[in-house]
Design a protein around this motif. Structure first.
Motif, short mmCIF file in Angstrom:
data_model
loop_
_atom_site.label_atom_id
_atom_site.label_comp_id
_atom_site.label_asym_id
_atom_site.label_seq_id
_atom_site.Cartn_x
_atom_site.Cartn_y
_atom_site.Cartn_z
N LYS A 78 -32.55 -32.80 -11.60
CA LYS A 78 -32.20 -32.54 -12.99
C LYS A 78 -31.61 -31.13 -13.14
N SER A 79 -30.78 -30.98 -14.16
CA SER A 79 -30.12 -29.70 -14.36
C SER A 79 -31.11 -28.55 -14.58
N GLN A 80 -32.20 -28.84 -15.32
CA GLN A 80 -33.19 -27.79 -15.54
C GLN A 80 -33.79 -27.31 -14.22
N ILE A 98 -32.28 -27.45 -11.25
CA ILE A 98 -31.23 -26.72 -10.51
C ILE A 98 -31.19 -25.27 -10.97
N ARG A 99 -31.21 -25.06 -12.29
CA ARG A 99 -31.18 -23.71 -12.84
C ARG A 99 -32.40 -22.91 -12.36
N PHE A 114 -22.40 -23.52 -13.21
CA PHE A 114 -23.60 -24.36 -13.27
C PHE A 114 -23.25 -25.83 -13.41
N GLU A 115 -22.30 -26.14 -14.29
CA GLU A 115 -21.94 -27.54 -14.53
C GLU A 115 -21.36 -28.18 -13.27
N CYS A 135 -24.13 -28.83 -10.76
CA CYS A 135 -24.87 -30.03 -11.13
C CYS A 135 -24.10 -31.28 -10.71
N GLN A 171 -25.86 -33.88 -8.23
CA GLN A 171 -26.23 -35.16 -8.82
C GLN A 171 -25.33 -36.31 -8.35
N ASN A 224 -18.10 -33.41 -14.21
CA ASN A 224 -19.13 -32.61 -14.88
C ASN A 224 -19.74 -33.39 -16.04
N THR A 260 -22.86 -35.59 -15.49
CA THR A 260 -24.15 -34.96 -15.18
C THR A 260 -25.05 -35.02 -16.41
N VAL A 263 -26.16 -32.69 -17.93
CA VAL A 263 -25.82 -31.62 -18.86
C VAL A 263 -25.11 -32.21 -20.08
#
Length: 871
Positions: A2-4, A6-7, A240-241, A244, A248, A253, A256, A258
């Protein structure tokens, strides 16, 4: 992944490498005249790279929200049409300020991508600077090349040109070679056909740059020359995008997590399906992207407006509305409904979205409704332009007027014209647009010279809280030229009593006095990249001498009075309207104050009176200033201090307290509230949906206000023959006036009726039409009533009335609806053309229209010319 997650993994990785994790800075910049918005991860750290400030830790990592929609980095027109450009994007970055350099930056980047995120090494390419043989005569970055050889095969290390692999902050400032990391996520079949290295930096949607490692080692001077920096820095930025997208296992983008929750919501609201039609997909991508840019901007304090950064935000939002209007057939506001989904998706990482959720929704909803009305009006105006056109091509200048004056999108104009079998003069439009841009650039262009360093001084101390004059030395200066201000000098001192513009308060003015008595006037003070810059019309004859810096005391005291009043006003509004009220902007200068705040209805007269009374009660209490200049941020918040969203606060802050009012503030204030003297609200209005504005005055301005009002009252009383009760006397006059106006209106109606019979006898037949052209002594309403009465009694009527009223000319045209159809006549077009005779213009409906002008002598010519429309 998940993007959260990854960050979080990115930040945790660099935390393990002794980096301090800092929150994203506000995206809207307030003390950098070179940028409207943060457009790269390094922008919040410019002062460190320039050597104007020292970071608390030489190693920093963060995720920074960025916006690229204007200037050198302008991705706006690409957004929606491809799958990897965005207006707002997150930039993951790690930073070294004079600490580690290429060896560590490259090694850690490779470790994170291949060992932590498990990206296959065989889909990665890297680029290094190949050198240049231009004026800079830069050698290839062999150091970076040799380091990369330890991690990746040499055939995957590509040499890049200056455009792609030499990063510069701007025309001047720190710069250096960079090394980009690209990823090839094409299918095996596609890779077998075309080698990935040939697609690097070729805008291929599946061969994209994900990370840029910038090695800052030079400083670009105003004359274009490069000089080696005393300390070398690392500045990296990873999209970031895009990261992801890779992790993913998708090829866009927008596929994703996001974006997918927002896209699903758009589909549900608009009854559309993503992935079916290209035009629909573009529209959905545009809306999903632009929502984020607008929402984050509003959360950081930048509302849509007609100027500056606010205009950029309005333009982004209107682009999204227009795509929904054109391709998703949405004729009602709907984008505001997506804010909840965005907040749910990103609110944990960016709590400002949660805090400002209602405000963001309301502002977007109001902007949508307003622009949809503009689109409706624009369609009517476009119909007029089309009807007045003689050929198949619409003039570009007219389309530009529609775009520039009314905000009607040019591509929507072109689309409508194509649907009607017409063409747009695109070259004419582009010429008009270029002319406007050239005027704008010319008006705002600033030429800045290099700093002339007279003395090295790491800290330029501000002493203006305690004194308005002090002895100073000029440590650096430079010359700047602009069309707006002409030639100015920017001066920096070793210390200064001049307050720089910030926190809504204007910068101080004053003067420098040399030991020989020479005076140099300081006309403004601003802050740029942690430097307090003083603007002067001229440079002292001996800039290396000793000076006394003296602030204009009267102007400073007036500004301080107004600034303190904004704090008391904020407290009053929260007490009277509710704690939902928060400051959304302010302007404090010596003449008056302006305060913007969140509130969802008009403030009533009674509430305004209560606010005034509250503030004036605090003034009468003569509350003393309680100031703490270096209190820990969290301690100040815990003690009840109000912090503003969109402001950048350090670990230690300055807290200002008057009684129960406590705010974080860097501005100047009165020592006690009694110095304000009195507080008067001069206006209350709406700025945007959910945002109200109060303007007010204090001190000398309030005294002058009372003097002016008292003088005006005395004049009114004198005009009323010194009536003991002026209000009663004025009411009596108004009643008498109303009676007289009704009598006059009735007399005019009677007059019109009396002449109606005579006018019927003057009607003549022209080519089968009952025609009348006559000058009358009636006002606009009288002519209108008479025209419709005659039209109701005489069939097949075409008439034009003219009248001279108070030195001006009026025209009224009435055409029977059957004539409008049969002879293709249009009263609106006719009065616009006839209006030229009276040096004016007008318009209206095809069967009835009016015009006004400043040349009554032209009425006769207009009455003569109208008959030609029946030939």
């Amino acid at each position: 992944m998940k993007s959260q997650e990854i960050r979080s993994q990115f930040l945790e990785f660099f935390k393990s490498k002794s980096h301090t994790i800092v929150p994203s800075a506000p995206m809207v910049l307030k003390d950098d005249p070179t940028l409207m918005f943060v457009n790269s991860g390094m922008a919040p750290f410019k002062e460190y790279f320039l050597g104007n400030a020292t970071p608390k830790n030489n190693r920093i990592a963060d995720t920074q929200k960025c916006l690229r929609v204007s200037g050198k980095h302008n991705d706006l027109e690409e957004v929606g049409y491809d799958t990897y450009h965005h207006t707002l994007f997150e930039m993951l970055g790690n930073w070294s300020f004079g600490d580690y350099f290429k060896e560590e930056a490259i090694a850690w980047a490779w470790e994170l991508l291949t060992e932590v995120f498990k990206i296959d090494k065989d889909i990665l390419y890297v680029t290094v600077f190949e050198g240049s043989d231009d004026d800079d005569n830069l050698a290839m970055d062999t150091e970076a090349y040799d380091i990369w050889k330890k991690f990746i095969a040499e055939d995957r290390i590509l040499k890049g040109n200056k455009k792609d692999n030499f990063w510069e902050m701007g025309e001047q400032g720190p710069c250096g070679p960079c090394s980009e990391i690209h990823v090839d996520i094409r299918s095996a079949e596609e890779k077998a056909k075309v080698d990935g290295k040939s697609l690097v930096n070729m805008d291929h949607p599946q061969v994209v740059e994900i990370w840029n490692l910038v090695f800052m080692q030079y400083n670009r001077k105003a004359d274009g020359s490069l000089h080696t920096l005393p300390n070398k820095h690392i500045d990296t930025g990873m999209g970031f995008e895009r990261l992801c997208m890779v992790l993913q296992n998708v090829t866009s983008n927008y596929d994703t997590d996001v974006f997918t929750p927002i896209i699903r919501e758009i589909e549900a609201i608009t009854n559309s399906t993503y992935g079916t039609f290209e035009k629909t997909d573009v529209a959905i991508r545009v809306i999903a992207d632009h929502l984020r840019a607008v929402a984050f901007s509003i959360a950081d304090g930048q509302l849509p407006s007609n100027t500056g950064a606010g205009y950029v935000i309005r333009r982004i939002l209107r682009r999204a509305i227009r795509y929904g209007f054109t391709f998703l057939d949405t004729k009602k506001p709907f984008i505001y409904k997506l804010v909840h989904t965005l907040t749910k998706q990103m609110g944990e990482a960016f709590p400002e979205l949660v805090q400002e959720n209602n405000l963001i929704s309301n502002v977007i909803k109001e902007e949508e409704a307003s622009f949809l009305r503009t689109l409706d009006q624009g369609l009517i105006l476009l119909d007029t332009i089309i009807s007045e056109s003689n050929g198949k091509t619409i003039e570009g200048s007219k389309a530009f007027e529609l775009y520039d004056t009314f905000g009607f999108p040019i591509d929507l104009t072109a689309l409508i014209l194509r649907e009607r079998g017409l063409e747009l003069d695109e070259k004419g439009f582009e010429a008009a647009l270029k002319e406007q841009k050239d005027r704008s650039r010319s008006a705002t262009k600033v030429s800045t010279g290099d700093w002339i360093i007279l003395a090295e001084d790491d800290v330029e101390e501000f002493v203006g809280y305690d004194t308005l004059e002090t002895n100073v030395k000029i440590t650096r200066y430079r010359k700047v030229k602009s069309k707006k201000d002409g030639e100015l000098y920017q001066l920096v001192f070793n210390l200064t009593p001049f307050y720089p513009e910030g926190g809504g308060q204007v910068g101080d003015k004053g003067y420098l006095e040399a030991s020989n008595g020479e005076v140099t006037y300081i006309i403004d003070t601003k802050k740029e990249s942690n430097l307090i810059i003083h603007f002067a019309k001229n440079l002292p004859r001996n800039p290396e001498g000793d000076f006394k810096a003296i602030v204009d005391e009267k102007q400073r005291n007036r500004s301080a009075s107004n600034h303190t009043a904004t704090h008391l006003l904020h407290q009053a509004l929260r007490n009277i309207l509710g704690t939902h009220v928060t400051q959304k902007g302010s302007m404090v200068h010596s003449r008056s104050l302006r305060f913007d705040f969140s509130h969802f209805s008009k403030v009533t007269d009674e509430e305004l009176r209560q606010v005034e009374d509250f503030v004036n009660a605090r003034i009468q209490e003569n509350l003393e200033l309680e100031e703490r200049r270096a209190i820990p941020y969290q301690q100040a918040i815990d003690e009840g201090a109000i912090a503003l969203f969109g402001e950048k606060y350090g670990d230690a802050v300055r807290a200002i307290k008057f009684g129960k009012s406590m705010e974080l503030c860097g501005g100047t204030h009165v020592p006690a509230t009694g110095k304000i003297w009195h507080f008067i609200i001069t206006s209350e209005s709406a700025v945007a949906s959910g945002i109200r504005r109060i303007e007010a005055i204090t001190g000398d301005a309030a005294k002058n206000y009372f003097i002016d009002r008292s003088t005006a009252f005395a004049e009114v009383q004198k005009s009323l023959n010194n009536a003991q009760d002026p209000v009663k006397a004025v009411n009596s006059l108004q009643e008498e006036n109303n009676v007289l106006q009704k009598q006059v209106a009735q007399l005019l109606k009677d007059k019109a009726k009396n002449i109606k019979g005579d006018l019927k006898n003057e009607i003549s037949e022209v080519h089968g039409v009952n025609f009348l052209a006559k000058e009358l002594d009636l006002d606009a309403n009288g002519m209108k009533d008479l025209a419709f009465e005659l039209g109701g009694e005489v069939d097949n009527l075409f008439l034009l009335f003219g009248s001279k009223q108070e030195g001006k000319a009026l025209l009224t045209c009435y055409i029977d609806k059957e004539i409008v159809k049969s002879k293709n006549l249009n009263a609106g077009q006719i009065v616009r053309e006839l209006g030229k005779h009276i040096q004016g213009g007008g318009g209206g409906q095809p069967f009835f229209a009016t015009a006004g002008g400043k040349n009554p002598d032209g009425i006769e010519k207009a009455l003569e010319a109208v008959k030609s429309y029946l030939n």
